[in-house]
Design a protein around this motif. Structure first.
Motif, mmCIF file in Angstrom:
data_model
loop_
_atom_site.group_PDB
_atom_site.id
_atom_site.type_symbol
_atom_site.label_atom_id
_atom_site.label_comp_id
_atom_site.label_asym_id
_atom_site.label_seq_id
_atom_site.Cartn_x
_atom_site.Cartn_y
_atom_site.Cartn_z
ATOM 1 N N ASP A 7 -20.392 34.737 -5.574
ATOM 2 C CA ASP A 7 -19.951 36.118 -5.336
ATOM 3 C C ASP A 7 -20.752 37.109 -6.175
ATOM 4 O OD1 ASP A 7 -18.101 35.264 -3.500
ATOM 5 O OD2 ASP A 7 -16.410 35.259 -4.932
ATOM 6 N N LYS A 8 -21.007 36.767 -7.407
ATOM 7 C CA LYS A 8 -21.784 37.618 -8.307
ATOM 8 C C LYS A 8 -23.215 37.784 -7.776
ATOM 9 C CE LYS A 8 -23.042 38.029 -13.154
ATOM 10 N NZ LYS A 8 -23.022 37.383 -14.460
ATOM 11 N N TYR A 9 -23.809 36.691 -7.322
ATOM 12 C CA TYR A 9 -25.158 36.752 -6.759
ATOM 13 C C TYR A 9 -25.198 37.632 -5.515
ATOM 14 C CZ TYR A 9 -29.500 35.306 -4.548
ATOM 15 O OH TYR A 9 -30.721 35.305 -3.936
ATOM 16 N N LYS A 10 -24.180 37.520 -4.662
ATOM 17 C CA LYS A 10 -24.134 38.338 -3.439
ATOM 18 C C LYS A 10 -24.021 39.826 -3.789
ATOM 19 C CE LYS A 10 -22.332 35.023 -0.093
ATOM 20 N NZ LYS A 10 -21.227 34.689 0.817
ATOM 21 N N LYS A 11 -23.200 40.158 -4.799
ATOM 22 C CA LYS A 11 -23.076 41.560 -5.222
ATOM 23 C C LYS A 11 -24.412 42.078 -5.739
ATOM 24 C CE LYS A 11 -18.322 42.468 -6.541
ATOM 25 N NZ LYS A 11 -17.411 42.713 -7.666
ATOM 26 N N GLN A 12 -25.092 41.287 -6.553
ATOM 27 C CA GLN A 12 -26.389 41.708 -7.086
ATOM 28 C C GLN A 12 -27.399 41.885 -5.971
ATOM 29 O OE1 GLN A 12 -27.371 38.706 -9.964
ATOM 30 N NE2 GLN A 12 -26.152 39.678 -11.604
ATOM 31 N N LYS A 13 -27.382 40.985 -5.015
ATOM 32 C CA LYS A 13 -28.304 41.078 -3.893
ATOM 33 C C LYS A 13 -28.007 42.313 -3.061
ATOM 34 C CE LYS A 13 -30.100 38.473 0.013
ATOM 35 N NZ LYS A 13 -29.973 37.275 0.820
ATOM 36 N N TYR A 14 -26.725 42.594 -2.863
ATOM 37 C CA TYR A 14 -26.316 43.753 -2.065
ATOM 38 C C TYR A 14 -26.737 45.059 -2.741
ATOM 39 C CZ TYR A 14 -23.292 47.059 0.359
ATOM 40 O OH TYR A 14 -22.819 48.120 1.070
#
Length: 115
Positions: A7-14
């Motif tokens: 989830d953290k990686y997805k937020k950073q990517k977004y």
């Protein structure tokens, strides 16, 4: 724990594009401000050099001077003697006024006779 990392990686990517834009805008703004400060400093140094060398003199304020009628008339006469084309003699202005009055009287006299 693994799901939290995902989830953290997805937020950073977004938010990655938004973060890049934000850092680029900050960088450009800091360059612009630094450039303005350097230009202001250079202008100040140049102005100081011009004033200290005497090339440029600061403007002074003019004092208002009251003159009597006699002083004004003598000044006017000096300008007339020097041939200033902007100054008219009193005789010329008196002749122009009497000529204008005469023409006005003649036109009113003609209008009354025409009736």
């Amino acid at each position: 724990m693994s799901q939290e990392k995902v989830d953290k990686y997805k937020k950073q990517k977004y938010n990655r594009k938004h973060q890049r834009k934000k850092t680029n805008v900050k960088k450009i703004a800091s360059y612009a401000i630094a450039t303005l400060i350097v230009v202001a400093f250079i202008v100040y140094i140049g102005y100081s050099v011009l004033v200290t060398t005497g090339i440029y003199e600061r403007p002074t304020t003019a004092a208002h001077v009251e003159m009597s009628d006699e002083e004004l008339e003598s000044l006017r006469n000096v300008l007339i003697e020097n041939g200033d084309p902007n100054v008219q003699t009193e005789a010329a202005t008196d002749e122009e006024t009497t000529a204008a009055e005469t023409t006005a009287e003649e036109t009113t006299a003609e209008e009354t006779t025409a009736e």
